[in-house]
Design a protein around this motif. Structure first.
Motif, PDB file in Angstrom:
ATOM      1  N   VAL A 111       0.841  -1.205   0.000  1.00 30.09           N
ATOM      2  CA  VAL A 111       0.000   0.000   0.000  1.00 30.09           C
ATOM      3  C   VAL A 111       0.875   1.254   0.000  1.00 30.09           C
ATOM      4  O   VAL A 111       0.614   2.213  -0.745  1.00 30.09           O
ATOM      5  CB  VAL A 111      -0.958  -0.016   1.209  1.00 30.09           C
ATOM      6  CG1 VAL A 111      -1.657   1.345   1.360  1.00 30.09           C
ATOM      7  CG2 VAL A 111      -1.995  -1.125   1.052  1.00 30.09           C
ATOM      8  N   ARG A 112       1.923   1.254   0.813  1.00 31.23           N
ATOM      9  CA  ARG A 112       2.835   2.407   0.834  1.00 31.23           C
ATOM     10  C   ARG A 112       3.506   2.614  -0.523  1.00 31.23           C
ATOM     11  O   ARG A 112       3.819   3.748  -0.908  1.00 31.23           O
ATOM     12  CB  ARG A 112       3.902   2.215   1.914  1.00 31.23           C
ATOM     13  CG  ARG A 112       3.398   2.390   3.334  1.00 31.23           C
ATOM     14  CD  ARG A 112       4.555   2.561   4.310  1.00 31.23           C
ATOM     15  NE  ARG A 112       5.456   1.407   4.290  1.00 31.23           N
ATOM     16  CZ  ARG A 112       5.320   0.344   5.081  1.00 31.23           C
ATOM     17  NH1 ARG A 112       4.302   0.289   5.942  1.00 31.23           N
ATOM     18  NH2 ARG A 112       6.190  -0.641   5.028  1.00 31.23           N
ATOM     19  N   ILE A 161      -4.387  -6.234  -5.072  1.00 31.66           N
ATOM     20  CA  ILE A 161      -3.503  -7.345  -4.695  1.00 31.66           C
ATOM     21  C   ILE A 161      -4.230  -8.658  -4.940  1.00 31.66           C
ATOM     22  O   ILE A 161      -5.410  -8.803  -4.595  1.00 31.66           O
ATOM     23  CB  ILE A 161      -3.101  -7.258  -3.205  1.00 31.66           C
ATOM     24  CG1 ILE A 161      -2.348  -5.960  -2.913  1.00 31.66           C
ATOM     25  CG2 ILE A 161      -2.263  -8.464  -2.804  1.00 31.66           C
ATOM     26  CD1 ILE A 161      -2.105  -5.730  -1.427  1.00 31.66           C
ATOM     27  N   VAL A 162      -3.523  -9.599  -5.533  1.00 31.19           N
ATOM     28  CA  VAL A 162      -4.022 -10.971  -5.637  1.00 31.19           C
ATOM     29  C   VAL A 162      -3.215 -11.834  -4.678  1.00 31.19           C
ATOM     30  O   VAL A 162      -1.983 -11.834  -4.713  1.00 31.19           O
ATOM     31  CB  VAL A 162      -3.890 -11.517  -7.073  1.00 31.19           C
ATOM     32  CG1 VAL A 162      -4.291 -12.997  -7.121  1.00 31.19           C
ATOM     33  CG2 VAL A 162      -4.752 -10.708  -8.029  1.00 31.19           C
ATOM     34  N   VAL A 163      -3.914 -12.529  -3.808  1.00 32.18           N
ATOM     35  CA  VAL A 163      -3.275 -13.417  -2.839  1.00 32.18           C
ATOM     36  C   VAL A 163      -3.417 -14.855  -3.332  1.00 32.18           C
ATOM     37  O   VAL A 163      -4.534 -15.331  -3.576  1.00 32.18           O
ATOM     38  CB  VAL A 163      -3.925 -13.284  -1.450  1.00 32.18           C
ATOM     39  CG1 VAL A 163      -3.313 -14.279  -0.463  1.00 32.18           C
ATOM     40  CG2 VAL A 163      -3.776 -11.861  -0.940  1.00 32.18           C
ATOM     41  N   VAL A 164      -2.290 -15.534  -3.498  1.00 29.31           N
ATOM     42  CA  VAL A 164      -2.309 -16.952  -3.876  1.00 29.31           C
ATOM     43  C   VAL A 164      -1.907 -17.755  -2.643  1.00 29.31           C
ATOM     44  O   VAL A 164      -0.738 -17.732  -2.237  1.00 29.31           O
ATOM     45  CB  VAL A 164      -1.346 -17.249  -5.036  1.00 29.31           C
ATOM     46  CG1 VAL A 164      -1.370 -18.741  -5.372  1.00 29.31           C
ATOM     47  CG2 VAL A 164      -1.714 -16.424  -6.262  1.00 29.31           C
ATOM     48  N   THR A 193      -8.341  -5.645   4.251  1.00 33.30           N
ATOM     49  CA  THR A 193      -9.231  -4.764   3.488  1.00 33.30           C
ATOM     50  C   THR A 193      -9.854  -3.707   4.383  1.00 33.30           C
ATOM     51  O   THR A 193      -9.990  -2.532   3.996  1.00 33.30           O
ATOM     52  CB  THR A 193     -10.328  -5.595   2.797  1.00 33.30           C
ATOM     53  OG1 THR A 193      -9.723  -6.588   1.966  1.00 33.30           O
ATOM     54  CG2 THR A 193     -11.214  -4.712   1.938  1.00 33.30           C
ATOM     55  N   ALA A 194     -10.217  -4.107   5.603  1.00 33.78           N
ATOM     56  CA  ALA A 194     -10.818  -3.158   6.534  1.00 33.78           C
ATOM     57  C   ALA A 194      -9.812  -2.100   6.981  1.00 33.78           C
ATOM     58  O   ALA A 194     -10.181  -0.951   7.259  1.00 33.78           O
ATOM     59  CB  ALA A 194     -11.363  -3.905   7.754  1.00 33.78           C
ATOM     60  N   ARG A 195      -8.532  -2.459   7.027  1.00 39.88           N
ATOM     61  CA  ARG A 195      -7.500  -1.534   7.499  1.00 39.88           C
ATOM     62  C   ARG A 195      -7.089  -0.528   6.432  1.00 39.88           C
ATOM     63  O   ARG A 195      -6.524   0.520   6.761  1.00 39.88           O
ATOM     64  CB  ARG A 195      -6.270  -2.323   7.949  1.00 39.88           C
ATOM     65  CG  ARG A 195      -6.493  -3.114   9.230  1.00 39.88           C
ATOM     66  CD  ARG A 195      -5.302  -4.020   9.547  1.00 39.88           C
ATOM     67  NE  ARG A 195      -4.080  -3.258   9.759  1.00 39.88           N
ATOM     68  CZ  ARG A 195      -2.948  -3.444   9.091  1.00 39.88           C
ATOM     69  NH1 ARG A 195      -2.885  -4.359   8.140  1.00 39.88           N
ATOM     70  NH2 ARG A 195      -1.887  -2.728   9.362  1.00 39.88           N
ATOM     71  N   HIS A 196      -7.354  -0.826   5.159  1.00 43.46           N
ATOM     72  CA  HIS A 196      -6.894   0.047   4.074  1.00 43.46           C
ATOM     73  C   HIS A 196      -8.072   0.403   3.162  1.00 43.46           C
ATOM     74  O   HIS A 196      -8.471  -0.392   2.310  1.00 43.46           O
ATOM     75  CB  HIS A 196      -5.798  -0.648   3.268  1.00 43.46           C
ATOM     76  CG  HIS A 196      -4.548  -0.901   4.047  1.00 43.46           C
ATOM     77  ND1 HIS A 196      -3.650   0.092   4.361  1.00 43.46           N
ATOM     78  CD2 HIS A 196      -4.061  -2.047   4.590  1.00 43.46           C
ATOM     79  CE1 HIS A 196      -2.647  -0.432   5.058  1.00 43.46           C
ATOM     80  NE2 HIS A 196      -2.868  -1.722   5.206  1.00 43.46           N
ATOM     81  N   GLU A 197      -8.618   1.577   3.356  1.00 43.09           N
ATOM     82  CA  GLU A 197      -9.758   2.023   2.550  1.00 43.09           C
ATOM     83  C   GLU A 197      -9.357   2.110   1.073  1.00 43.09           C
ATOM     84  O   GLU A 197      -8.304   2.651   0.726  1.00 43.09           O
ATOM     85  CB  GLU A 197     -10.236   3.390   3.035  1.00 43.09           C
ATOM     86  CG  GLU A 197     -11.483   3.881   2.320  1.00 43.09           C
ATOM     87  CD  GLU A 197     -11.971   5.207   2.855  1.00 43.09           C
ATOM     88  OE1 GLU A 197     -12.929   5.762   2.272  1.00 43.09           O
ATOM     89  OE2 GLU A 197     -11.391   5.701   3.850  1.00 43.09           O
ATOM     90  N   GLY A 198     -10.180   1.542   0.223  1.00 44.08           N
ATOM     91  CA  GLY A 198      -9.938   1.590  -1.209  1.00 44.08           C
ATOM     92  C   GLY A 198      -9.077   0.458  -1.737  1.00 44.08           C
ATOM     93  O   GLY A 198      -8.947   0.295  -2.957  1.00 44.08           O
TER      94      GLY A 198
END
Length: 247
Positions: A58-59, A65-68, A90-95
């Protein structure tokens, strides 16, 4: 528009060989797709943790992001732990948009890796004859996950025209030692065990130890950082990336 980042998410282990193997596998993935941002992460026990890696991406400006999940069985970790970790991120990073791709699973293409690893073990043990095979996996309280291993074992055995038994390192019977002893009770003396584990660790070691104590002539190494596993990760990523595209 930049392609989604890829996080290869493993469970984690106290055994440092496990994280080293996962990192080597992710390095192989990067070599096949140098255009992508690809990171390894762990649910627990190993570093970096999943949320640490998400924060880093995010920074760096990644919004997708795709998580495998680097899981061979569609059991508790896949059904509970991975979705919970993604929901929290997802809840921690809006958008931020995160998509969980399918797990690695039990691809028939992995049978070729099993063969390669087992041939190496047989050469080291100077074994030239086999009359039975055991496919050793972690095991799960999820019966369907164990049945999937048993199905793969049957396909593998049919390839080699040898009897084969699926065995498990935890939760479900039979253990690898029990499977080897059962074959020996039938009069079979040249029994080899293939390790259906992604990386080394306690369960893989215990499985091998029990097999050798019971009389197995050879036990293979885990799948490890094989190019075919890396290709499977990228195939899962491709599906997840498409699912992120707005309809």
């Amino acid at each position: 528009m930049a392609a989604p980042a890829l996080i290869a998410l493993a469970h984690g282990s106290r055994d440092p060989r496990s994280a080293a193997t996962i990192n080597a596998l992710v390095a192989e993935v990067r070599s096949q797709r140098p255009d992508l941002r690809i990171e390894s992460a762990f649910l627990e026990l190993s570093k970096p943790g999943f949320h640490t890696v998400v924060d880093r991406l995010v920074r760096a400006g990644h919004e997708e992001i795709v998580v495998v999940p680097l899981l061979l069985s569609d059991a508790y970790h896949a059904k509970v732990d991975v979705p919970a970790a993604i929901a929290e991120a997802t809840a921690r990073h809006e958008g931020l948009r995160i998509r969980a791709a399918g797990i690695l699973g039990l691809e028939t293409a992995f049978l070729q890796i099993l063969d390669e690893r087992l041939r190496s073990a047989l050469r080291s043990a100077r074994v030239r004859e086999l009359d039975a095979l055991v496919l050793a996996a972690a095991g799960s309280s999820d019966a369907l996950a164990n049945q999937a291993v048993a199905r793969l074992a049957r396909v593998w055995g049919a390839r080699h025209k040898l009897p084969v038994t699926a065995a498990f390192a935890s939760t479900a019977p039979p253990a690898t030692g029990e499977a080897v002893r059962a074959f020996r009770a039938e009069g079979r003396r040249h029994i080899a065990v293939a390790s259906l584990f992604l990386a080394p660790g306690f369960l893989a070691d215990r499985s091998a130890e029990l097999a050798l104590e019971a009389g197995a002539v050879a036990v293979s190494d885990p799948l490890g950082a094989h190019p075919e596993v890396a290709r499977t990760i990228l195939a899962r990523y491709a599906v997840g990336a498409v699912e992120l595209v707005p309809v």
